[in-house]
Structure formats: structure tokens, C-alpha cells
Design a protein around this motif. Sequence first.
Motif, PDB file in Angstrom:
ATOM      1  N   VAL A  54      46.631  41.333  32.876  1.00  0.00           N
ATOM      2  CA  VAL A  54      47.078  40.611  34.215  1.00  0.00           C
ATOM      3  C   VAL A  54      45.677  39.808  34.335  1.00  0.00           C
ATOM      4  CG1 VAL A  54      47.152  40.530  36.522  1.00  0.00           C
ATOM      5  CG2 VAL A  54      47.901  42.449  35.202  1.00  0.00           C
ATOM      6  N   HIS A  55      45.955  38.573  34.398  1.00  0.00           N
ATOM      7  CA  HIS A  55      44.771  37.402  34.483  1.00  0.00           C
ATOM      8  C   HIS A  55      44.692  36.907  36.117  1.00  0.00           C
ATOM      9  CE1 HIS A  55      45.069  37.794  30.414  1.00  0.00           C
ATOM     10  NE2 HIS A  55      46.343  37.401  30.477  1.00  0.00           N
ATOM     11  N   PRO A  56      43.315  37.410  36.706  1.00  0.00           N
ATOM     12  CA  PRO A  56      42.980  36.947  37.896  1.00  0.00           C
ATOM     13  C   PRO A  56      42.299  35.417  37.689  1.00  0.00           C
ATOM     14  CG  PRO A  56      41.378  38.262  37.124  1.00  0.00           C
ATOM     15  CD  PRO A  56      42.551  38.539  35.971  1.00  0.00           C
ATOM     16  N   TRP A  57      42.014  34.878  38.719  1.00  0.00           N
ATOM     17  CA  TRP A  57      41.501  33.343  38.548  1.00  0.00           C
ATOM     18  C   TRP A  57      40.498  33.396  39.711  1.00  0.00           C
ATOM     19  CZ3 TRP A  57      43.092  31.324  34.176  1.00  0.00           C
ATOM     20  CH2 TRP A  57      42.791  30.245  33.777  1.00  0.00           C
ATOM     21  N   VAL A  58      39.375  32.339  39.217  1.00  0.00           N
ATOM     22  CA  VAL A  58      38.393  31.996  40.390  1.00  0.00           C
ATOM     23  C   VAL A  58      38.700  30.611  40.482  1.00  0.00           C
ATOM     24  CG1 VAL A  58      35.893  31.755  40.457  1.00  0.00           C
ATOM     25  CG2 VAL A  58      36.680  33.712  39.137  1.00  0.00           C
ATOM     26  N   ASN A  59      38.751  30.155  41.746  1.00  0.00           N
ATOM     27  CA  ASN A  59      38.912  28.960  42.223  1.00  0.00           C
ATOM     28  C   ASN A  59      37.783  27.982  41.881  1.00  0.00           C
ATOM     29  OD1 ASN A  59      41.923  28.648  43.157  1.00  0.00           O
ATOM     30  ND2 ASN A  59      41.136  30.205  44.915  1.00  0.00           N
ATOM     31  N   GLY A  60      38.274  26.741  41.448  1.00  0.00           N
ATOM     32  CA  GLY A  60      36.968  25.868  41.298  1.00  0.00           C
ATOM     33  C   GLY A  60      36.089  26.157  39.922  1.00  0.00           C
ATOM     34  N   ASP A  61      36.698  27.138  38.811  1.00  0.00           N
ATOM     35  CA  ASP A  61      36.008  27.453  37.760  1.00  0.00           C
ATOM     36  C   ASP A  61      34.454  27.812  38.190  1.00  0.00           C
ATOM     37  OD1 ASP A  61      38.109  26.942  36.235  1.00  0.00           O
ATOM     38  OD2 ASP A  61      37.433  25.092  35.247  1.00  0.00           O
ATOM     39  N   ILE A  62      33.554  27.221  37.404  1.00  0.00           N
ATOM     40  CA  ILE A  62      32.308  27.656  37.592  1.00  0.00           C
ATOM     41  C   ILE A  62      31.569  27.521  39.091  1.00  0.00           C
ATOM     42  CG2 ILE A  62      29.826  27.046  36.797  1.00  0.00           C
ATOM     43  CD1 ILE A  62      30.985  26.401  34.095  1.00  0.00           C
ATOM     44  N   LYS A  63      32.192  26.446  39.791  1.00  0.00           N
ATOM     45  CA  LYS A  63      31.618  26.089  41.336  1.00  0.00           C
ATOM     46  C   LYS A  63      32.018  27.440  42.294  1.00  0.00           C
ATOM     47  CE  LYS A  63      32.015  22.323  44.108  1.00  0.00           C
ATOM     48  NZ  LYS A  63      32.390  20.815  44.357  1.00  0.00           N
ATOM     49  N   GLY A  64      33.083  28.036  41.792  1.00  0.00           N
ATOM     50  CA  GLY A  64      33.544  29.425  42.257  1.00  0.00           C
ATOM     51  C   GLY A  64      32.408  30.438  41.998  1.00  0.00           C
ATOM     52  N   LEU A  65      31.860  30.391  41.056  1.00  0.00           N
ATOM     53  CA  LEU A  65      30.851  31.314  40.612  1.00  0.00           C
ATOM     54  C   LEU A  65      29.542  31.258  41.270  1.00  0.00           C
ATOM     55  CD1 LEU A  65      31.276  31.691  36.754  1.00  0.00           C
ATOM     56  CD2 LEU A  65      32.293  33.184  38.654  1.00  0.00           C
ATOM     57  N   LYS A  66      29.271  30.230  41.978  1.00  0.00           N
ATOM     58  CA  LYS A  66      27.965  30.018  42.275  1.00  0.00           C
ATOM     59  C   LYS A  66      27.156  31.075  43.190  1.00  0.00           C
ATOM     60  CE  LYS A  66      27.030  25.044  43.326  1.00  0.00           C
ATOM     61  NZ  LYS A  66      26.898  23.990  44.549  1.00  0.00           N
ATOM     62  N   PRO A  67      27.711  31.819  43.935  1.00  0.00           N
ATOM     63  CA  PRO A  67      27.095  33.093  44.511  1.00  0.00           C
ATOM     64  C   PRO A  67      26.585  33.881  43.392  1.00  0.00           C
ATOM     65  CG  PRO A  67      29.093  32.769  45.703  1.00  0.00           C
ATOM     66  CD  PRO A  67      29.212  31.887  44.302  1.00  0.00           C
ATOM     67  N   TYR A  68      26.972  33.914  42.308  1.00  0.00           N
ATOM     68  CA  TYR A  68      26.680  34.829  41.423  1.00  0.00           C
ATOM     69  C   TYR A  68      25.822  34.139  40.209  1.00  0.00           C
ATOM     70  CZ  TYR A  68      30.027  37.570  43.739  1.00  0.00           C
ATOM     71  OH  TYR A  68      30.770  38.198  44.682  1.00  0.00           O
TER      72      TYR A  68
END
Lengths: 370, 370
Positions: free
Chosen positions: B15-29
Amino acid sequence: MTESIIRSGVIDADVHPWVNGDIKGLKPYLSTAWQNHFDGRYSLPDHPLRPPLAKSTSIRLDAVPPKGGVAGSDPYFMKEDLLDQHNIKYAVLTSIQAAKTICFPNPNEATTLARAFNDYFINEWLPIDPRFKLGIAVAAQDPIEAAKEIRRVGTHRSVVAVFLPLLNILMGNSHYYPIYEAAEECGLPLILHPTGTEGGFATSLQFAGGVPSTYIERHTSFPQIAMANLASLVFDGVFVRFPKLKVLAAEFGYSWLPHLLWRMDQNWKQFRREVPWIQKEPSQFVLEHVRMTTQPAEEPEKSKYLMQIFEMIHAEKTLMFSTDYPHWDNDFPSTTFRSLPDSMKQKIFHDNAAEFFGLESMIREELESK
Amino acid sequence: MTESIIRSGVIDADVHPWVNGDIKGLKPYLSTAWQNHFDGRYSLPDHPLRPPLAKSTSIRLDAVPPKGGVAGSDPYFMKEDLLDQHNIKYAVLTSIQAAKTICFPNPNEATTLARAFNDYFINEWLPIDPRFKLGIAVAAQDPIEAAKEIRRVGTHRSVVAVFLPLLNILMGNSHYYPIYEAAEECGLPLILHPTGTEGGFATSLQFAGGVPSTYIERHTSFPQIAMANLASLVFDGVFVRFPKLKVLAAEFGYSWLPHLLWRMDQNWKQFRREVPWIQKEPSQFVLEHVRMTTQPAEEPEKSKYLMQIFEMIHAEKTLMFSTDYPHWDNDFPSTTFRSLPDSMKQKIFHDNAAEFFGLESMIREELESK
């Protein structure tokens, strides 16, 4: 009944004759200029990985001619040892040495050698016995010259195919179209063979995902080349553009075909918008235009699987018997597929190849002259 | 009966979950330094070939969350739309975006992003529902750092696998050994997926024989990557060196496996001198260590062929159901393999995955707590 099929004569779709001395043996068929060109480097390139067999050779030891020379180099001995002994009605000869011209990045060298190999076999082999048929070799490095070569010798009565060693360019690519055009014009099918797959050359074919590190792994992966090229031929529309073109995938096995047929059809249902020139199921192109040879006969875990696979690949239409003589792992008619129904055996050991190589009228003539 | 298997809960292996905004969505991490590093190039690379579908998207339109964001990006919606609706007991999440880090030739970038993706899913998804299980992504560009990452988060209760996007280096190569060592140590199986096969990146995986020219041809050839890597894993002795290592080939199909198993065994009989570290039939390593997912369910020419193939590949042991949600071609439990015998369905829809991902004790605990 099975015996009777073999008694009436088998067609062997993949036999490898040899020229002693590599390029040296071709001297009578090379101009003085080209003889000088190759002087001192007569050997065809070899690859560092060898089949790690007990006997350290890829040739049947009993196929070495008693009068000397390497296995497969004496047409008189092969006549007895293969044709007579196994009642081969026709043997389609393809030269592994000629295919090695794929290793020359220089197209002039490759083209010249392919031509010399063709002249050699046309002159030294075909007159010995009408059962010898030839797949002429062409160098894909120069498709225009390859097309000329097909037209030059392709009309010889005993030339029945074009042996096409592949570059690292998939067969759907227009690079090869001049070759296809000439082959179609001369009514000659193409033969693919795992040449260039054994590795070690600058021009060796690439495998999926990286470089295999052992020969056993590389040999396991040979069929990738056939799968990739069938998909390429079909989806790039080669059989639409050249509707009479036929292709033999020799010595690549066949149990991978069910998967390829089904996956191509499934993808076509989903992605056909991308390939509007494909107007019917991709599997239909394969069944109409592509054939495979039997050697090496596959050994499924259970023997019943063989008949299941044969049904899935429409073997009664797509498979052609071959010995691969004089190679170490060759198959002989009397010991191969012994449990097949006679009707299928008739197709695989004879009829499919007669049709594919256009030998049917020749067979009729011979029957009438008897 | 079939209904009851689905009622008791299915395990979905892909199953494939997604992060909105690609790398932008990862900012908090991402650290401030890394946020600055990626500033202005937040998008993960895309490939020029797209699945040429009628809807021009590779995502199920009905999988787009009603509250906004791209399909697969809302764990609460996926909980309802996939887990609840199809009675999925566990869904193994692997991030296609995280796998896209394979496109970064710079190992530091790839390693950093893989880590951020792992932290994102561990924090944003796993706490939402215990049915979500995660295949953590690692960047093979730096196997030492990848091994550290496996040891860093691999012991999380809901981390059940290591998602390993491949370089153009076959899996038998020692390049990957630090990853195998860490995965084995943490008891985590590896997941392969056709990531990097779609082309268009400098680091895209190569196919056999040349470069496919259409998406349909490329998609047809994905399984080459699985075949090549299984042969590489087996013959280079990875399962001898890492006897507890397990590998899932997800979304590569399975009808090609009979051919691969038989050809490997046949070659081993002939060439085993080359690989003395292989002391049993190669097929045995595959049957013990390798599993495959069902999606996309293959569509043979005749439906009886499916059961024949299932027997040949020992599907009762080697296959694991997957939906591939939220992709366009996904399969749901109630409509997949409806004619399978219940005993096999039980294995494919549940037991094989429970064993493979080490979920059996978790299942027992949950049963006891009820």
C-alpha cells in the motif's frame, strides 16, 4: 508413431558449423587488403567467463572430427554424425563465429567478416549436401550494408534465414529497419541467438538491473534478451510495418513466454492509447510472427508442467526442434520430448520449421522426384 | 467460505501512502540546514514517460481524500476507504516518494530524505491505527548509513520491513551487504518494488538489450528486474551468507517464476562447479526466502492456466495478496482470485504475509485480548 516422425525426417533449426582458425580460415574469402588488415589478429574475441563445465569445453567431445579441426568444422563428418545418424532432413546452419562480428565496434570490419563467413559457408558447406541450409550472418553495425548483403546472397536456394546478432539497441528501433526490409523482400526470417550475451566485450548486451557476476547467472538471464526484444518488436510496431517479417528466438528457452504474452495483452488493454498503431492483441503478433527453438529442452519440476506450458505458448505453432549441435548441452530427436502427442511432435520436429524457413515447396519437389 | 476469509481479515502487503508537497511536506522532519538545502527544489523528480491511461493519472480518482491532498495522503481517509471497507487487518505501507530518493546520485541527499520519510510515517501514520505497518525506506547509495537507519527505527513495533529501492547494481553484489546484515539483525524482510524502472532519471534501472521506447514496453519489462535480482541473490550466495534474510518482490508479477526456477536448477546441475557455495537447488533458496505480491493480478489466456501457474510457483507458499492502493490498477480482496480453493486463499490473503512480516505473535496477542 513417434519413431515414424523421426524416420520421415526431422528439421533441425539450430546447428553451428565452424571455420578452423577463425579469421585465418576465411582468407580465401577476404581481399588482400583485408587479409593484411587482420594479419596478426586472426582470432575472434573470446569472453572471460566460460561455461564452467566438467570438461572445460562447450563442445561435445564426440563431435570433434576424426580427421582433425574443431567440432563442427568438417561438413562431411557433420553429415554423418548429425544428419545421417539422426535422420535430419534439413539442418539450418548459423555460425557463432560470424555472430561474433558483433564484437567489432568498427562496422567495416564486422561487415567484411560477415560477408566472408557467408561466402565460406555457401562455398564450402552448401554444395556438400542439400540438407545443409544456411542462415546468413549480417552485421547490424551497418544496417545499409547488411541489407545489401541480404540481397546479395539471400536468393541462394539453400539460404533460408538471416542470422542477426543484436547490438545494445532493441529490435523495435528503426536502426534495424533496412535489414527488416531486405529480409522481408527476400522472404527470409530473422534468427536471434544468445550471441553477445556471454559478456566480456565492449559491445556485450546489457542485462536488466546490472552486470551479472557469474556465468551461471548470466546464462540464467539470457531469456531477458528475447523477452525484451519481443516486447520491443511488438510495441514499436515492427510487424505492422513489415507484415511478412518472421523472427526465430533460438536457444532462449520458452517457459517465459506465457508470462510475456499475458502481460503484453494486459498492458495493451490499459495503455493502448500510447501505441495506436497496435490494433490487435500483442500476443497475436507473437503467435503469427515469432517462433522459438526447443534446445535446451526445459526441465520443469514435474513433467506434467511441460504439457501445460506447451499449451500456454501454443507450442504446436510456435516451437521448432533444434539440436544446437555440436554444443555440450545439445538435444537429439530420439531423446527429446518423448512423451509428446504425435500430432504435436510432427509440428515441432518438422512442420513448423518447414513453414517458417519456406522449405515446403522444396520438400514437395523432393517427394515428387522420388 | 471465501467470504469468511475476507471477514476474518486480510493482510495487504503493498500500500502506498503519500506526503503532500513532496519534500516540502517533510520540513518538520528535516534540519534547518537541510530545509535550506532543498529550498526551491521541493519536488521529487518525475519521469517523462507516464502511464498513458484514459484518465491521465496513475491514481484511483475515488482514492483522493475528500478533505483535500493527493490520493493516499490522508491516513484517516485511507483507514476508512481501504482498511475498514475491505477488512484489511494489516496494511504494509511503502512510500513511492521515499523510493524516489533513488534518483539522487548524491548519497547524503538520498539518505537524509529517506530518514525524513521514515520519521514522517512513523509519526504521522503509525499512531493513527495499529493496522498500519511500515516498510522503512533506505537509500542504497550509502549502505553504511542505510544500515544505521535500519537499526535506528527498525525495532519500532509497527515497522515490519525494509523498502530497498535498487541501484543499477544487482542484489548479489556486496555493495548491499551492510543493509542485509542490519535487516537480518532486526528481523526485517526486504521489499523490492518497480521503483526506478520507469525511466527518465540518470539513475534509472537498465533493462535487458537496450532502452525501451514506450511506457507500455517498459511496463511489460518490469519483471526483468525481479528475475535478474533473484538470480543474482541466489547465485552470489546472499542467502547462504544471510540465512535469515527474506525478500519480497512486490508488484513484479509471478508467471515468470516457473521459468526462472527451472532454468536456475537446470543451470546449477550443469554449472555448479562455478558456484561451490550453492549446495542445494537454487529454486529451494527462492522458495524459502522469496515471496511475491499478487497485484497486478495476472490475466492468462484461459482461466485454468492461473491454477497451473500457481502450482508451478508454489503459490500457497510464495504469494501474498496486495491491493497496491491507491494506484489506478489496484485489486481488492473481494474481487481477486475468486475461484481459488479456500485453503490457498487463506495462505495468500493472510497466512503467508503474517509469517513473512513477523505478524503472527501480534495476531495471537490481539486474539487473546479480545
